[in-house]
Design a protein around this motif. Structure first.
Motif, PDB file in Angstrom:
ATOM      1  N   SER A 105      -2.553   2.325  16.427  1.00 15.79           N
ATOM      2  CA  SER A 105      -1.185   2.137  16.154  1.00 15.79           C
ATOM      3  C   SER A 105      -0.960   2.759  14.612  1.00 15.79           C
ATOM      4  O   SER A 105      -1.880   3.249  13.988  1.00 15.79           O
ATOM      5  N   PRO A 107       2.078   2.364  11.414  1.00 15.70           N
ATOM      6  CA  PRO A 107       3.525   1.576  10.889  1.00 15.70           C
ATOM      7  C   PRO A 107       4.690   2.433  10.996  1.00 15.70           C
ATOM      8  O   PRO A 107       4.673   3.717  10.759  1.00 15.70           O
ATOM      9  N   ASP A 108       5.838   1.741  11.642  1.00 19.28           N
ATOM     10  CA  ASP A 108       7.053   2.477  11.896  1.00 19.28           C
ATOM     11  C   ASP A 108       7.812   2.548  10.841  1.00 19.28           C
ATOM     12  O   ASP A 108       7.196   2.000   9.617  1.00 19.28           O
ATOM     13  N   ASN A 110       9.947   0.446   9.656  1.00 29.30           N
ATOM     14  CA  ASN A 110      10.156  -0.596   9.303  1.00 29.30           C
ATOM     15  C   ASN A 110       8.849  -1.631   8.714  1.00 29.30           C
ATOM     16  O   ASN A 110       8.998  -2.777   8.414  1.00 29.30           O
ATOM     17  N   TYR A 112       6.551  -1.956  11.004  1.00 30.63           N
ATOM     18  CA  TYR A 112       5.857  -2.759  12.108  1.00 30.63           C
ATOM     19  C   TYR A 112       4.884  -2.004  12.745  1.00 30.63           C
ATOM     20  O   TYR A 112       4.964  -0.483  12.837  1.00 30.63           O
ATOM     21  N   LYS A 114       3.292   0.325  15.313  1.00 31.32           N
ATOM     22  CA  LYS A 114       3.884   1.189  16.631  1.00 31.32           C
ATOM     23  C   LYS A 114       2.655   2.161  17.450  1.00 31.32           C
ATOM     24  O   LYS A 114       1.948   2.606  16.974  1.00 31.32           O
ATOM     25  N   GLY A 272      -1.746   0.705   8.373  1.00 29.50           N
ATOM     26  CA  GLY A 272      -0.698  -0.300   8.375  1.00 29.50           C
ATOM     27  C   GLY A 272      -0.993  -1.505   7.480  1.00 29.50           C
ATOM     28  O   GLY A 272      -2.114  -1.176   6.533  1.00 29.50           O
TER      29      GLY A 272
END
Length: 331
Positions: A105, A107-108, A110, A112, A114, A272
């Motif tokens: 993943s 972070p997007d 925001n 969070y 992804k 993240g």
């Protein structure tokens, strides 16, 4: 010419229309479910590519099907193992996502997580003499690999750009990685024989290539997938995704039964949110010294009786690794 401003009423009307379209799109899989053959048995498959509501799912026989995803099952990503049912020739509906063994993943916008790809077993980190390698970025990738529990391999590409002493000096810059257990390979696409060990290492694995822009990732993918255009053509024909098969994370078949996930998302990869303990676990050579510092919350910076800094002083931990840990800790 000055653009005409929309009134609040017009803006609200546009929002209503967009919401209605979104709801229609989301309801498509459930509408399609009413067409399911009552005798159609659920099957397992792998998500090869996803673009919006459209999925290409490969069954256990290697055949591709254009599927939609049922609402409220989560968001399937490339590499996911799923349960699906046929509704027509080469079409189906995904009804469940099977548990993931690993997930990569980032972070997007925001902050969070992804998911980019699921069920990986290997992360191949590319570096090259040009552009100038970033050890900080390499260590981010390695921390990610340690965190999700996949094997990481460091690959130096474009080695034909260096000769003699320059090549030796470049390799020595990264000599601490094999010392702590990371397999390190040196390759050149102009020297095809140098690819043999890498190709053998990808057999039977689900791999993804990562690395900063310009290290030759796209060229290496083409070398590893001589039939990539054929595979893209089959995906396009089976699913109608067309050009989107090259703009979304896509899972390709390698020779030797391996899989290679080519994901545009890894071009701007970053870690993240991760706490100090988790980050420390991501530096595998720190683990023998965990809990040996005087202070339980030691940041391995200026604290007295720091076991990690002592290991650096004794040559047991590379100083650049500690510097990158501290950089990431403060990021």
């Amino acid at each position: 010419m000055t653009k005409r401003r929309l009134s609040e009423r017009q803006i609200e009307r546009i929002r209503t229309i967009q919401e209605r379209r979104r709801q229609r799109l989301e309801s498509r899989p459930d509408i399609v479910l009413t067409e399911l053959d009552a005798e159609a048995e659920p099957e397992e498959g792998r998500v090869v590519v996803r673009h919006g509501a459209n999925l290409a799912v490969e069954d256990n026989g290697g055949h591709l099907f254009h599927c939609l995803s049922r609402q409220n099952i989560g968001h399937p990503v490339c590499g996911d193992r799923v349960v699906w049912q046929r509704i027509a020739d080469e079409q189906g509906v995904v009804t469940a996502i099977l548990p993931r063994t690993t997930v990569l993943s980032r972070p997007d916008f925001n902050g969070y997580a992804k998911p980019l790809a699921a069920n990986l077993t290997r992360l191949v980190v590319l570096i090259a003499p040009e552009p100038e390698p970033s050890g900080y970025l390499v260590d981010q990738y390695l921390v990610a690999a340690e965190t999700i529990g996949v094997e990481a391999v460091l690959v130096g590409n474009k080695m034909d750009l260096l000769d003699g002493a320059a090549r030796t000096a470049f390799q020595n810059r990264f000599a601490h990685y094999p010392t702590i257990g990371y397999r390190t390979l040196w390759i050149s696409l102009r020297e095809p024989d140098t690819l043999a060990t890498l190709i053998a290492g990808l057999a039977g694995e689900v791999s993804v290539l990562v690395g900063q822009s310009g290290v030759g990732k796209s060229s290496l993918v083409k070398a590893l997938l001589p039939d990539r255009d054929i595979q893209i053509g089959l995906l396009s024909k089976a699913t109608g995704l067309g050009r989107h098969t090259t703009s979304a994370a896509t899972c390709y078949r390698l020779t030797g039964e391996g899989l290679l996930i080519d994901s545009p998302g890894v071009r701007s990869f970053r870690l993240g949110t991760i706490d100090r303990a988790g980050l420390q676990q991501g530096f595998r050579e720190f683990r023998p010294y965990t809990g040996q510092c005087r202070f339980a919350d030691c940041r391995h910076d200026q604290e007295p009786d720091c076991a990690i800094r002592q290991a650096v002083a004794e040559g047991l931990i590379a100083p650049e690794r500690l510097a990158n840990f501290q950089h990431l800790l403060g990021a």
